[in-house]
Design a protein around this motif. Structure first.
Motif, PDB file in Angstrom:
ATOM      1  N   PHE A   1       0.827  -1.206   0.000  1.00 17.02           N
ATOM      2  CA  PHE A   1       0.000   0.000   0.000  1.00 17.02           C
ATOM      3  C   PHE A   1       0.864   1.260   0.000  1.00 17.02           C
ATOM      4  O   PHE A   1       0.626   2.179  -0.783  1.00 17.02           O
ATOM      5  N   PHE A   2       1.903   1.281   0.856  1.00 20.08           N
ATOM      6  CA  PHE A   2       2.788   2.451   0.897  1.00 20.08           C
ATOM      7  C   PHE A   2       3.471   2.662  -0.453  1.00 20.08           C
ATOM      8  O   PHE A   2       3.556   3.775  -0.962  1.00 20.08           O
ATOM      9  N   PHE A   3       3.961   1.570  -1.029  1.00 22.35           N
ATOM     10  CA  PHE A   3       4.612   1.692  -2.335  1.00 22.35           C
ATOM     11  C   PHE A   3       3.617   2.220  -3.365  1.00 22.35           C
ATOM     12  O   PHE A   3       3.909   3.125  -4.146  1.00 22.35           O
ATOM     13  N   GLY A   4       2.399   1.678  -3.339  1.00 18.32           N
ATOM     14  CA  GLY A   4       1.376   2.046  -4.327  1.00 18.32           C
ATOM     15  C   GLY A   4       0.978   3.505  -4.233  1.00 18.32           C
ATOM     16  O   GLY A   4       0.897   4.196  -5.258  1.00 18.32           O
ATOM     17  N   ILE A   5       0.776   4.004  -3.025  1.00 18.46           N
ATOM     18  CA  ILE A   5       0.291   5.382  -2.902  1.00 18.46           C
ATOM     19  C   ILE A   5       1.383   6.356  -3.362  1.00 18.46           C
ATOM     20  O   ILE A   5       1.102   7.357  -4.038  1.00 18.46           O
TER      21      ILE A   5
ATOM     22  N   ASN B   1      -6.072  -5.596  -0.451  1.00 19.26           N
ATOM     23  CA  ASN B   1      -6.575  -6.944  -0.241  1.00 19.26           C
ATOM     24  C   ASN B   1      -5.832  -7.662   0.878  1.00 19.26           C
ATOM     25  O   ASN B   1      -6.438  -8.247   1.765  1.00 19.26           O
ATOM     26  N   LEU B   2      -4.511  -7.600   0.824  1.00 13.19           N
ATOM     27  CA  LEU B   2      -3.716  -8.301   1.825  1.00 13.19           C
ATOM     28  C   LEU B   2      -3.941  -7.722   3.222  1.00 13.19           C
ATOM     29  O   LEU B   2      -3.992  -8.445   4.204  1.00 13.19           O
ATOM     30  N   ALA B   3      -4.077  -6.386   3.269  1.00 15.12           N
ATOM     31  CA  ALA B   3      -4.225  -5.749   4.580  1.00 15.12           C
ATOM     32  C   ALA B   3      -5.696  -5.690   4.998  1.00 15.12           C
ATOM     33  O   ALA B   3      -6.011  -5.165   6.059  1.00 15.12           O
ATOM     34  N   ARG B   4      -6.586  -6.201   4.152  1.00 12.39           N
ATOM     35  CA  ARG B   4      -8.035  -6.217   4.428  1.00 12.39           C
ATOM     36  C   ARG B   4      -8.532  -4.836   4.839  1.00 12.39           C
ATOM     37  O   ARG B   4      -9.093  -4.654   5.912  1.00 12.39           O
TER      38      ARG B   4
ATOM     39  N   GLY C   1      -5.405   1.441   9.147  1.00 17.25           N
ATOM     40  CA  GLY C   1      -5.845   1.164  10.509  1.00 17.25           C
ATOM     41  C   GLY C   1      -4.703   0.982  11.497  1.00 17.25           C
ATOM     42  O   GLY C   1      -4.862   0.397  12.550  1.00 17.25           O
ATOM     43  N   LYS C   2      -3.512   1.478  11.125  1.00 18.32           N
ATOM     44  CA  LYS C   2      -2.370   1.416  12.050  1.00 18.32           C
ATOM     45  C   LYS C   2      -1.767   2.802  12.169  1.00 18.32           C
ATOM     46  O   LYS C   2      -0.694   3.060  11.624  1.00 18.32           O
ATOM     47  N   PRO C   3      -2.443   3.738  12.838  1.00 18.19           N
ATOM     48  CA  PRO C   3      -2.029   5.139  12.830  1.00 18.19           C
ATOM     49  C   PRO C   3      -0.541   5.312  13.121  1.00 18.19           C
ATOM     50  O   PRO C   3      -0.003   4.647  14.013  1.00 18.19           O
ATOM     51  N   LEU C   4       0.090   6.178  12.354  1.00 16.56           N
ATOM     52  CA  LEU C   4       1.514   6.441  12.502  1.00 16.56           C
ATOM     53  C   LEU C   4       1.745   7.116  13.844  1.00 16.56           C
ATOM     54  O   LEU C   4       1.037   8.074  14.187  1.00 16.56           O
TER      55      LEU C   4
END
Lengths: 266, 263, 321
Positions: A63-67, A134-137, A225-228
């Motif tokens: 997700f990080f790479f994608g954004i 998908n992986l991180a639901r 859902g994992k706030p920095l």
């Protein structure tokens, strides 16, 4: 409104130009795919070998790479005038031609180029985003969509501003233009991964100076859902504004540089 | 021979003029190196590997230091071909293949040596775990230098072939970009080849792209022991022979065509 | 008040010299691009602006078009200070550089014009009418759908001119518009410029090295050298000052004829032609003609003034440029 029309019209025309050489265009688009595909392959291989970094699992990393990828290449695609062309315009004296027209300088530069070849990079980024979700639901909500849109938009503004710095360097004929690449391309490379895995100096560089972490990572972490740094939810909407503030500051510096340019000539 | 040397010298002079640009480039490259090392350190902290972290760090610094050698970019030459002013070069009593070979080599060597030396100095001052380590042994260092020279010959030959294709299509950007990018991925610049899956490594290290930097670095760190160095050098020698032969053949063909068109 | 007012205009550039070995800092040198330049141009004038390379011509044009700010002095164009209200100002000017194209290379020129319409916010009806008028005058009708790169140099120049005039500028700057053009294209271009000037009262400032352009178009010429104005007036008067020699070529009935002339005139023979070079200031032309007629029956005769480029070179020499 007229500015938007001018921009759209320019884009249409420039696309036509690109398609005048279809074979070359095709090859270059393919080359872009190879490039961004290579980058994504590196992420896949890293995940394959290392599984995770700190609290970030495979889905998060995609997700990080994608954004980052989607934001960066959308900017390169539609803001090519600023991200690719600007120093060239200054060096060849074409900035004079732009000054001879009754429109804002940045508007005209933005309208001077488009780079549709990046479409393949954006596609790779999108694929990575989908895999990541998908992986991180990820459970999408209206607020998350909003956070995502805001992050990408202001990320683009931030990246444009970084490239305007390059133009400013050129105007003052500073030779070390590549220095800016450490912030722009360096920022892209570093912030393909979540900021909190890096040691403090790099964290400061990409939070306080070139605020990729504030603009992209805070909202991305919220969406996952994992706030920095366990920051509250509202920060995901406020932090990206740093991109706009950054652009504002650079714009002021650019105005000053233009005054310098017009008093010294080329 | 002398004219090829002067092509080399001229190019070096041009490179030396851009000292300010070089400083910016060095700092940028250092930042990139630090970012990558920080990433691998974080990854290793979670799951240590059999390949020591220090080898990966050394790999990253050597890649960053000689990064310029990877890029296929001689904008002057490409402009010449596109604008047709290459006709001047065609009129000179030279073997064009040799002339451009010298030019490409010169650009790669000067463009990167000027950057590599200060960068490696900087990297050697960094603490253990961040900085570059010394070569595995003296023979390893000498062999890696030899491999670097051979790798350079190999990649210059490869680039010369792209140049020959450029003369045909007149728009080099596509092929150029493709070569650059294959180079970045398959040379270990994006991710050290030593971190690729083992089965992939067997194939990738045979390709010409791996010869320039990956091969010498493996000799330097001792991943490939001195006793097995001959295998690397053999692969390099074979590629050099093949690529030069192919390049000369292509240039001769295209040169004839251009002369015919010019009439 | 006049259309263009330039008053004590001053502009310096700082040139950084190449670093000498052993010196830490580079030396700087201040160069005057313009010093104390003043002139006035009325609406509808067609003025030629000449001077050797580096005289300050393009600096003047850049200041007048608002893209460069001067060090001191006043300029007003149509009541506006160019560099202070750039956007309003450039709406009213057009600029054509002979060596730099503003149209887009790979698209039909009509598309380029469409974009210029958008940039200058030209109303639809006005645009259509103006485009029709200009394409007729410049004979571009059949080229509108051709990409710029496929046009010849002359066609490209015409297309450029059309592009710079679409928004009906009151003031047009031309920088070497005829450079590299063939004779036919040159003549067509000059005709058009005369037409535009007459028809629309467009004020034109023409910078060029081509003296024939000036002679054909400009009622007034300004000479610039070392950033200063050296001459301002009509071209014939300027040339008279430096027009120091004439050449008369004569063919006599009897090829052996050799006229007797004053010593100041030089006499030479090429085949059956007699060539006389003299200075009208020293010997009046009628006196020369009289002497020639006395020598024998003339079959053919031509009088040539000096080549205009030679005159200008002589003038630059005398003014120490």
């Amino acid at each position: 409104m007229k500015t938007v029309r001018l921009y759209l019209r320019s884009m249409k025309m420039l696309m036509k130009c690109q398609l005048e050489y279809p074979f070359s265009f095709f090859l270059q688009t393919l080359a872009q795919l190879v490039m961004e595909g290579g980058e994504m392959m590196a992420v896949i291989l890293i995940i394959d070998r290392f599984d995770r970094v700190n609290q970030w699992e495979a889905g998060d990393l995609f997700f990080f790479f994608g954004i980052m990828s989607v934001t960066f290449y959308l900017t390169e695609c539609f803001g090519r005038g600023i991200t690719g062309n600007f120093p060239y315009l200054i060096r060849t004296g074409q900035l004079d031609t732009i000054l001879l027209r009754p429109r804002g300088v940045l508007t005209q530069v933005l309208c001077s180029a488009v780079d549709p070849r990046r479409i393949t990079c954006i596609a790779v980024g999108t694929v990575s985003l989908i895999i990541g979700c998908n992986l991180a639901r990820v459970q999408w909500t209206g607020l998350k969509v909003l956070a995502m849109a805001e992050a990408v938009l202001l990320g683009a503004v931030l990246i444009l501003a970084l490239f305007v710095i390059e133009a400013i360097f050129c105007i003052y004929s500073v030779k070390s233009v590549e220095l800016v690449n450490a912030l722009s391309y360096g920022g892209r490379s570093a912030c393909e991964y979540p900021i909190d895995i890096y040691p403090r100096p790099l964290r400061i560089l990409f939070t306080a100076i070139a605020p990729f972490a504030l603009v992209l990572h805070v909202p991305a972490a919220y969406i996952l859902g994992k706030p920095l740094y366990a920051w509250p939810e509202w920060t995901a909407f406020v932090c990206p504004l740093a991109g706009a503030v950054f652009f504002g500051l650079i714009y002021l510096a650019f105005q000053k540089a233009m005054r310098f340019y017009r008093s010294t000539g080329s | 021979m002398r004219s090829y040397l002067s092509a080399f010298r001229l190019r070096r002079k041009m490179e030396l003029q851009y000292r300010g640009a070089m400083l910016g480039g060095i700092i940028c490259q250092v930042v990139f190196g630090l970012i990558l090392i920080a990433l691998y350190r974080a990854l290793y902290a979670g799951k240590p590997q059999t390949l020591p972290l220090q080898h990966v760090v050394t790999y990253v610094w050597l890649q960053q230091a000689f990064f310029r050698m990877l890029l296929a970019s001689d904008p002057d030459l490409l402009d010449k071909i596109r604008s047709g002013s290459i006709a001047y070069d065609l009129c000179r009593p030279l073997n064009l293949y040799g002339f451009y070979y010298a030019r490409i080599m010169a650009q790669k060597i000067t463009g990167s040596l000027m950057r590599a030396v200060p960068m490696l100095l900087f990297a050697s001052l960094l603490p253990e775990g961040w900085g570059i380590s010394l070569p595995a042994s003296l023979p390893a260092l000498l062999l890696s230098l030899l491999a670097l020279m051979l790798g350079l010959l190999c990649v210059s030959a490869l680039e010369n072939i792209t140049m020959a294709f450029t003369m045909r299509t007149l728009d080099p950007r596509g092929i150029q970009a493709m070569l650059n990018l294959l180079m970045m991925t398959l040379s270990g610049n994006i991710l050290p080849l030593t971190l690729f899956p083992d089965s992939w490594q067997k194939v990738i290290t045979l390709l010409p792209y791996a010869q320039l930097l990956d091969a010498p670095i493996r000799l330097y760190t001792g991943d490939v022991p001195v006793g097995e160095a001959w295998r690397i050098l053999l692969i390099q020698a074979v590629w050099i022979a093949v690529l030069i032969a192919l390049g000369v053949w292509l240039w001769n063909r295209h040169q004839k065509r251009i002369v015919l068109q010019g009439g | 008040m006049s259309y263009i007012h330039v008053d004590h205009l001053q502009k310096t550039f700082i040139i950084r010299k190449k670093r000498e070995t052993g010196r830490l800092l580079r030396e700087k040198e201040t160069v005057f691009a313009l010093r104390d330049l003043s002139f006035v141009i009325e609406k509808g004038e067609l003025v030629g602006y000449i001077g050797p390379n580096g005289a300050g011509k393009s600096t003047t044009v850049k200041i007048l078009s608002g893209i460069l700010t001067p060090d001191s002095g006043n300029v007003s164009v149509d009541g506006r200070i160019p560099w202070e209200s750039r956007r309003e100002h450039v709406r009213n000017i057009g600029v054509v550089f002979g060596q730099r194209m503003q149209l887009w290379w790979d698209v039909p020129i009509l598309d380029s014009y469409g974009l210029l319409k958008e940039i200058y916010r030209i109303p639809d009806a006005d645009y259509r009418q103006r485009l029709k008028e200009l394409t007729e005058a410049l004979q571009l009708e059949n080229l509108l759908r051709t990409p710029l790169r496929q046009l010849s140099l002359g066609q490209r120049m015409r297309a450029e001119l059309c592009g710079s005039l679409l928004h009906r500028p009151g003031l047009l700057f031309l920088d070497e518009p005829t450079i590299g053009l063939d004779a036919v294209s040159k003549l067509a271009l000059r005709d058009f410029l005369r037409w535009e000037n007459r028809e629309h009262g467009t004020t034109i400032l023409l910078t060029t090295h081509d003296m024939e352009d000036i002679a054909a178009l400009c009622s007034r010429v300004m000479v610039l050298g070392h950033g200063q104005k050296l001459y301002d007036g009509d071209l014939p008067a300027l040339l008279e000052k430096y027009d120091t020699s004439r050449t008369v070529t004569v063919r006599f009935e009897d090829p052996e004829t050799m006229p007797a002339l004053p010593e100041e005139a030089s006499l030479s023979r090429e085949g059956d032609l007699v060539k006389v070079v003299y200075a009208p200031g020293q010997i009046p032309t009628p006196e020369i003609l009289e002497k020639l007629q006395q020598a024998g029956t003339i079959r053919e005769m031509t009088i040539q003034p000096q080549n205009i480029d030679v005159l200008i070179a002589a003038m630059y020499r005398e003014m120490d440029l």
